[in-house]
Design a protein around this motif. Structure first.
Motif, PDB file in Angstrom:
ATOM      1  N   ARG A  26      22.361  12.941  -2.284  1.00 32.19           N
ATOM      2  CA  ARG A  26      22.906  11.948  -3.447  1.00 32.19           C
ATOM      3  C   ARG A  26      22.063  10.868  -3.861  1.00 32.19           C
ATOM      4  NH1 ARG A  26      25.464   7.242  -3.925  1.00 32.19           N
ATOM      5  NH2 ARG A  26      25.146   6.699  -1.492  1.00 32.19           N
ATOM      6  N   LEU A  27      21.312  10.051  -2.911  1.00 35.33           N
ATOM      7  CA  LEU A  27      20.350   9.156  -3.063  1.00 35.33           C
ATOM      8  C   LEU A  27      19.101   9.791  -3.914  1.00 35.33           C
ATOM      9  CD1 LEU A  27      20.630   6.661  -0.189  1.00 35.33           C
ATOM     10  CD2 LEU A  27      21.708   6.646  -2.274  1.00 35.33           C
ATOM     11  N   LEU A  28      18.505  10.995  -3.427  1.00 40.69           N
ATOM     12  CA  LEU A  28      17.262  11.541  -3.993  1.00 40.69           C
ATOM     13  C   LEU A  28      17.638  12.421  -5.001  1.00 40.69           C
ATOM     14  CD1 LEU A  28      15.540  12.381  -0.616  1.00 40.69           C
ATOM     15  CD2 LEU A  28      15.575  10.178  -1.959  1.00 40.69           C
ATOM     16  N   ASP A  29      18.237  11.872  -6.133  1.00 47.64           N
ATOM     17  CA  ASP A  29      18.734  12.722  -7.211  1.00 47.64           C
ATOM     18  C   ASP A  29      17.516  13.223  -8.373  1.00 47.64           C
ATOM     19  OD1 ASP A  29      18.351  10.105  -7.995  1.00 47.64           O
ATOM     20  OD2 ASP A  29      20.046  10.142  -9.507  1.00 47.64           O
ATOM     21  N   PHE A  30      16.755  13.783  -7.563  1.00 46.77           N
ATOM     22  CA  PHE A  30      15.470  14.067  -8.412  1.00 46.77           C
ATOM     23  C   PHE A  30      15.678  15.035  -9.537  1.00 46.77           C
ATOM     24  CE2 PHE A  30      14.757  16.589  -4.393  1.00 46.77           C
ATOM     25  CZ  PHE A  30      14.719  17.794  -5.019  1.00 46.77           C
ATOM     26  N   ASN A  31      16.943  15.623  -9.792  1.00 46.12           N
ATOM     27  CA  ASN A  31      17.082  16.457 -10.830  1.00 46.12           C
ATOM     28  C   ASN A  31      17.720  15.609 -12.001  1.00 46.12           C
ATOM     29  OD1 ASN A  31      16.075  19.166 -10.203  1.00 46.12           O
ATOM     30  ND2 ASN A  31      17.788  19.112  -8.739  1.00 46.12           N
ATOM     31  N   LYS A  90      15.452   3.118 -13.428  1.00 45.55           N
ATOM     32  CA  LYS A  90      16.184   2.458 -14.648  1.00 45.55           C
ATOM     33  C   LYS A  90      15.867   0.994 -14.310  1.00 45.55           C
ATOM     34  CE  LYS A  90      20.081   1.814 -17.301  1.00 45.55           C
ATOM     35  NZ  LYS A  90      21.537   2.048 -17.216  1.00 45.55           N
ATOM     36  N   ASP A  91      16.065   0.255 -13.310  1.00 46.50           N
ATOM     37  CA  ASP A  91      15.803  -1.069 -12.908  1.00 46.50           C
ATOM     38  C   ASP A  91      14.402  -1.427 -13.279  1.00 46.50           C
ATOM     39  OD1 ASP A  91      18.405  -1.391 -12.291  1.00 46.50           O
ATOM     40  OD2 ASP A  91      18.118  -1.660 -10.147  1.00 46.50           O
ATOM     41  N   GLY A  92      13.624  -0.615 -12.721  1.00 48.59           N
ATOM     42  CA  GLY A  92      12.053  -1.142 -12.928  1.00 48.59           C
ATOM     43  C   GLY A  92      11.619  -1.926 -11.758  1.00 48.59           C
ATOM     44  N   TYR A  93      12.399  -2.257 -10.827  1.00 50.79           N
ATOM     45  CA  TYR A  93      12.001  -2.905  -9.659  1.00 50.79           C
ATOM     46  C   TYR A  93      12.632  -2.409  -8.372  1.00 50.79           C
ATOM     47  CZ  TYR A  93      16.081  -5.525 -11.080  1.00 50.79           C
ATOM     48  OH  TYR A  93      17.403  -5.500 -11.183  1.00 50.79           O
ATOM     49  N   GLY A  94      12.003  -2.938  -7.166  1.00 48.45           N
ATOM     50  CA  GLY A  94      12.918  -2.566  -6.013  1.00 48.45           C
ATOM     51  C   GLY A  94      11.894  -3.311  -4.956  1.00 48.45           C
ATOM     52  N   GLN A  95      12.821  -3.219  -3.550  1.00 47.68           N
ATOM     53  CA  GLN A  95      12.137  -3.565  -2.477  1.00 47.68           C
ATOM     54  C   GLN A  95      11.782  -2.307  -1.755  1.00 47.68           C
ATOM     55  OE1 GLN A  95      14.539  -2.798  -0.342  1.00 47.68           O
ATOM     56  NE2 GLN A  95      16.508  -3.620  -1.138  1.00 47.68           N
ATOM     57  N   CYS A  96      11.682  -2.675  -0.285  1.00 50.22           N
ATOM     58  CA  CYS A  96      11.295  -1.574   0.514  1.00 50.22           C
ATOM     59  C   CYS A  96      12.372  -0.354   0.821  1.00 50.22           C
ATOM     60  CB  CYS A  96      10.971  -2.148   2.066  1.00 50.22           C
ATOM     61  SG  CYS A  96      12.668  -2.907   2.878  1.00 50.22           S
ATOM     62  N   ASN A  97      13.465  -0.804   0.740  1.00 53.38           N
ATOM     63  CA  ASN A  97      14.490   0.498   0.736  1.00 53.38           C
ATOM     64  C   ASN A  97      14.683   1.179  -0.535  1.00 53.38           C
ATOM     65  OD1 ASN A  97      14.780  -0.349   3.553  1.00 53.38           O
ATOM     66  ND2 ASN A  97      16.375  -1.941   2.977  1.00 53.38           N
ATOM     67  N   THR A  98      14.787   0.578  -1.599  1.00 59.67           N
ATOM     68  CA  THR A  98      14.992   1.009  -2.824  1.00 59.67           C
ATOM     69  C   THR A  98      13.498   2.052  -3.242  1.00 59.67           C
ATOM     70  OG1 THR A  98      14.647  -0.930  -3.795  1.00 59.67           O
ATOM     71  CG2 THR A  98      16.837  -0.279  -3.504  1.00 59.67           C
ATOM     72  N   LYS A  99      12.551   1.139  -2.966  1.00 57.31           N
ATOM     73  CA  LYS A  99      11.144   1.806  -3.477  1.00 57.31           C
ATOM     74  C   LYS A  99      11.095   3.053  -2.571  1.00 57.31           C
ATOM     75  CE  LYS A  99       8.290  -1.543  -5.830  1.00 57.31           C
ATOM     76  NZ  LYS A  99       6.695  -1.664  -5.923  1.00 57.31           N
ATOM     77  N   SER A 100      11.435   3.107  -1.289  1.00 54.57           N
ATOM     78  CA  SER A 100      11.301   4.210  -0.452  1.00 54.57           C
ATOM     79  C   SER A 100      12.011   5.264  -0.976  1.00 54.57           C
ATOM     80  CB  SER A 100      11.757   3.939   0.967  1.00 54.57           C
ATOM     81  OG  SER A 100      10.825   3.091   1.476  1.00 54.57           O
ATOM     82  N   ILE A 101      13.513   4.946  -1.418  1.00 51.84           N
ATOM     83  CA  ILE A 101      14.136   6.234  -2.163  1.00 51.84           C
ATOM     84  C   ILE A 101      13.789   6.713  -3.277  1.00 51.84           C
ATOM     85  CG2 ILE A 101      16.431   6.585  -3.216  1.00 51.84           C
ATOM     86  CD1 ILE A 101      17.713   4.316  -1.227  1.00 51.84           C
ATOM     87  N   LEU A 102      13.074   5.983  -4.114  1.00 49.55           N
ATOM     88  CA  LEU A 102      12.384   6.539  -5.455  1.00 49.55           C
ATOM     89  C   LEU A 102      11.158   7.180  -5.216  1.00 49.55           C
ATOM     90  CD1 LEU A 102      12.382   6.836  -8.537  1.00 49.55           C
ATOM     91  CD2 LEU A 102      11.123   4.553  -8.550  1.00 49.55           C
ATOM     92  N   LEU A 103      10.513   6.592  -4.147  1.00 47.87           N
ATOM     93  CA  LEU A 103       9.116   7.410  -3.932  1.00 47.87           C
ATOM     94  C   LEU A 103       9.317   8.649  -3.331  1.00 47.87           C
ATOM     95  CD1 LEU A 103       6.016   7.271  -3.377  1.00 47.87           C
ATOM     96  CD2 LEU A 103       6.432   6.226  -1.174  1.00 47.87           C
ATOM     97  N   MET A 104      10.672   8.872  -2.310  1.00 48.53           N
ATOM     98  CA  MET A 104      10.902  10.173  -1.768  1.00 48.53           C
ATOM     99  C   MET A 104      11.229  10.950  -2.817  1.00 48.53           C
ATOM    100  SD  MET A 104      12.865   8.853   1.784  1.00 48.53           S
ATOM    101  CE  MET A 104      12.938  10.893   2.342  1.00 48.53           C
ATOM    102  N   ALA A 105      12.092  10.546  -3.553  1.00 40.79           N
ATOM    103  CA  ALA A 105      12.723  11.375  -4.762  1.00 40.79           C
ATOM    104  C   ALA A 105      11.500  12.144  -5.704  1.00 40.79           C
ATOM    105  CB  ALA A 105      13.435  10.893  -5.714  1.00 40.79           C
ATOM    106  N   LEU A 106      10.508  11.458  -6.019  1.00 39.69           N
ATOM    107  CA  LEU A 106       9.283  11.889  -6.885  1.00 39.69           C
ATOM    108  C   LEU A 106       8.558  12.805  -5.965  1.00 39.69           C
ATOM    109  CD1 LEU A 106       8.406   8.511  -8.571  1.00 39.69           C
ATOM    110  CD2 LEU A 106       9.357  10.327  -9.447  1.00 39.69           C
ATOM    111  N   LEU A 107       8.277  12.252  -4.851  1.00 39.14           N
ATOM    112  CA  LEU A 107       7.572  13.196  -3.944  1.00 39.14           C
ATOM    113  C   LEU A 107       8.001  14.935  -3.739  1.00 39.14           C
ATOM    114  CD1 LEU A 107       6.399  10.872  -1.312  1.00 39.14           C
ATOM    115  CD2 LEU A 107       4.794  11.833  -3.021  1.00 39.14           C
ATOM    116  N   ARG A 108       9.488  14.738  -3.344  1.00 39.56           N
ATOM    117  CA  ARG A 108      10.489  15.911  -3.069  1.00 39.56           C
ATOM    118  C   ARG A 108      10.153  16.777  -4.668  1.00 39.56           C
ATOM    119  NH1 ARG A 108      15.141  15.191   1.333  1.00 39.56           N
ATOM    120  NH2 ARG A 108      13.525  14.179   3.156  1.00 39.56           N
TER     121      ARG A 108
END
Length: 241
Positions: free
Chosen positions: A9-14, A64-82
């Motif tokens: 759900r959080l890693l919505d890379f599609n 969409k926000d264009g900014y993040g901290q440790c937890n939210t950047k981790s979510i985006l980073l993981m989605a892109l990597l996966r």
């Protein structure tokens, strides 16, 4: 390794916005090391250090926000990597809130929990798990606050940064672990296959009131961070004296 490549759900890379970014950047055409480097660099510098409305927001919202901290950047980073078939997982911790002084001030610092839930992405590369904590702080912001860090317990902290030696900070991808807040870690919360599992158990905004309050205050915080990043913060302080 399939479990470290799944969409959640959080890693919505599609999501269309995530897939559009992947296509525009041409990341799928790169070899593995360059994929990691380019995605890591994008999340580190194009997604500025800042505070979202919560820890457990979906990757496409962080984008969409264009900014993040440790937890939210981790979510985006993981989605892109996966979505690029790079296995990754999340490692959680508690971290001392004193390292947030400067980034958080006044009432925002007062209401921050003493032990802040903190996470970083770990990527599987060259047959080992590598920590990517350095993705949290963008280069422009780091350059402005590096000399403002204060000494504590034989390290340097402040403005969302916590390191042993401020003269040896290197958050660029070079195939090895990168760190930017780890000096203030107080407790290891374990490794999780997905951020969904981690934030279900540990969360800085785990009730409606906290989430509402932080959503109001974070706009003021992010405005201040942008002033710092633009190098006008010192000028503003000087004029107020």
């Amino acid at each position: 390794m399939d479990i470290y490549l799944k969409e959640t759900r959080l890693l919505d890379f599609n999501n269309l916005s995530v897939q559009k970014l992947i296509e525009e950047k041409g990341w799928k055409e790169l070899e593995e090391n360059h994929k990691i480097r380019e995605v890591y660099s994008f999340v580190r510098n194009e997604i500025k250090f800042g505070y979202n409305k919560g820890d457990d927001i979906i990757a496409s919202e962080v984008l969409k926000d264009g900014y993040g901290q440790c937890n939210t950047k981790s979510i985006l980073l993981m989605a892109l990597l996966r979505t690029l078939d790079i296995p990754c997982r999340i490692h959680g911790f508690y971290i001392d809130k004193k390292m947030q002084k400067g980034a958080l001030t006044g009432i925002t610092y007062l209401f921050a929990p003493k032990k802040i839930v903190h996470a970083w992405t770990e990527v599987y590369f060259n047959h080992e798990w590598i920590a990517l904590e350095g993705v949290i702080i963008d280069e422009d912001y780091l350059n402005q606050v590096k000399d403002k860090l204060y000494n504590l317990n034989n390290g340097y902290i402040g403005y969302g940064i916590s390191v042993k030696d401020k003269e040896k900070i290197n958050t660029c991808w070079q195939g090895k672990s990168t760190y930017i807040q780890s000096f203030s870690i107080t407790e290891d919360l374990g490794i999780f296959n997905s951020p969904d599992d981690f934030f279900l158990k540990f969360n800085n905004t785990n009730n409606g009131f906290k989430r509402f309050l932080f959503d109001v205050l974070r706009k003021r915080i992010n405005k201040k961070l942008e002033i710092i990043r633009s190098s006008s913060y010192d000028e503003k302080i000087s004029k107020s004296r």
